[in-house]
Design an enzyme around this catalytic site. Structure first.
Site, short mmCIF file in Angstrom:
data_model
loop_
_atom_site.label_atom_id
_atom_site.label_comp_id
_atom_site.label_asym_id
_atom_site.label_seq_id
_atom_site.Cartn_x
_atom_site.Cartn_y
_atom_site.Cartn_z
CG HIS A 60 30.90 65.84 36.28
ND1 HIS A 60 30.82 67.00 37.02
CD2 HIS A 60 29.63 65.57 35.88
CE1 HIS A 60 29.57 67.40 37.07
NE2 HIS A 60 28.83 66.55 36.38
CG HIS A 62 26.90 64.37 34.08
ND1 HIS A 62 26.69 64.20 35.43
CD2 HIS A 62 26.81 63.12 33.53
CE1 HIS A 62 26.49 62.92 35.69
NE2 HIS A 62 26.56 62.24 34.55
CG ASP A 64 24.98 69.93 33.77
OD1 ASP A 64 25.38 68.78 33.51
OD2 ASP A 64 24.75 70.32 34.93
CG HIS A 65 29.20 70.25 35.00
ND1 HIS A 65 29.57 70.90 36.15
CD2 HIS A 65 27.98 69.70 35.25
CE1 HIS A 65 28.63 70.75 37.06
NE2 HIS A 65 27.66 70.02 36.54
CG HIS A 137 28.33 63.55 39.99
ND1 HIS A 137 27.13 63.81 40.62
CD2 HIS A 137 28.20 64.02 38.71
CE1 HIS A 137 26.30 64.39 39.76
NE2 HIS A 137 26.92 64.53 38.60
CG ASP A 207 27.28 68.48 39.51
OD1 ASP A 207 27.49 69.65 39.88
OD2 ASP A 207 26.60 68.20 38.51
CG HIS A 265 24.64 71.62 40.27
ND1 HIS A 265 23.66 70.66 40.45
CD2 HIS A 265 25.11 71.43 39.02
CE1 HIS A 265 23.56 69.92 39.37
NE2 HIS A 265 24.44 70.37 38.47
#
Length: 304
Positions: A60, A62, A64-65, A137, A207, A265
């Site tokens: 996804h 976000h 941090d990914h 998520h 996530d 995570h």
């Protein structure tokens, strides 16, 4: 070989001991990256994995990914890469990849192809496939299941010899599934080859809240890598942020009958100790561990 190397195991906020999400899979020398948080290229250098990736799979968007992608692709280009690279992700993957490529003043020496996936899409890689799995998520998100196709059964050398098959090319022919003729008699592959054997399967949830789609995709998996951000004491926060508790991930693993569960995570709340997460999960599912930076797991082949 099917080896998993954890390059980033932190949850949202990096810590001195945990980078944002990134998992490298080496299948028979083919390198695939699942998520690419900032600093992933340095983690690859530290782990000595090499950077000859064939593909990147993003769960996804976000930050941090995926924020590690620009630096990684620039480094690969600087090192002389010319082979194309496939980047897969959920809705908006094409737009995001285009923006990442255009970010900064540099020119790549190789082509990047972006692919948007939806639940159930399959990328067929010949001896194995990767399936996109819907997750929960709060934004367009996917998990991924890597599953090898069934392998040919064991070759019964003794039986082949008893049937008069000479050692050599005819053995190979039978192993390829082709019949051979000996003294006028046709020997079928089924006479000397056992039942087909299962390949290996691993699932990465990304996530997510625990969801039926991931549970179904994980049925019988050799390895499930699942969001285990926090303990049950923070269940309300898990619900609000669309993450899973360690206990919820363990319960899903138990229902799916997986062989091994790894929680990743990990929230920065557990920087001092991850024991609360481990104890909570082990009360439900015994074969569980907490991912650490540079943890390596090799999944063996099985004849069962």
């Amino acid at each position: 070989m099917l080896r998993v190397t954890f390059l980033g195991t932190g949850g949202t906020l990096p810590t001195p001991n945990r980078n944002p999400s990134a998992i490298l899979i080496n299948r028979e020398g083919e390198l695939m990256l699942f998520d690419c948080g900032e600093g992933t290229q340095q983690q690859m250098m530290r782990a000595k994995t090499g950077m000859k990736l064939t593909s990147i799979y993003i769960t996804h968007f976000h930050a941090d990914h995926f924020l590690g992608i620009p630096g990684l692709i620039q480094t690969m280009s600087f090192n002389g890469r010319t082979e194309p690279l496939d980047i897969y992700g959920p809705r908006w993957a094409k737009q995001l990849v285009r923006l990442l490529i255009e970010l900064g003043y540099y020119r790549l020496g190789f082509h990047i192809e972006a692919h948007e996936l939806k639940d159930g899409d399959i990328i067929d890689k010949g001896p194995y496939f990767i399936k996109a799995v819907a997750t929960d998520h709060g934004v367009p998100s996917l998990g991924y299941a890597l599953e090898e196709k069934r392998r040919i059964g064991r070759f019964n050398r003794k039986r082949a010899t008893e049937l008069g098959v000479p050692v050599g090319p005819m053995f190979s022919k039978l192993q390829r599934g082709e019949p051979v003729v000996i003294n006028g008699r046709t020997i079928l592959p089924s006479e000397v080859i056992g039942e087909s054997r299962p390949g290996r399967k691993l699932v990465y949830s990304g996530d997510t809240r625990p969801c039926e789609s991931i549970e179904k995709a994980s049925t019988g998996a050799d390895l499930l890598i699942h969001d285990g951000t926090m303990t049950g004491e923070l269940k309300d926060w898990a619900l609000q942020t669309k993450h899973s508790t360690a206990g919820e991930a363990a319960d899903l693993a138990k229902k799916a009958g997986v062989k091994q569960l790894v929680l990743t995570h990990i929230s920065s709340r557990y920087s001092e100790s991850t024991e609360p997460l481990l104890h909570e999960a082990k009360d439900i599912f015994e074969n569980v561990r907490i991912a650490q930076e540079f943890t390596e797991i090799e999944i063996p082949l099985s004849d069962q």
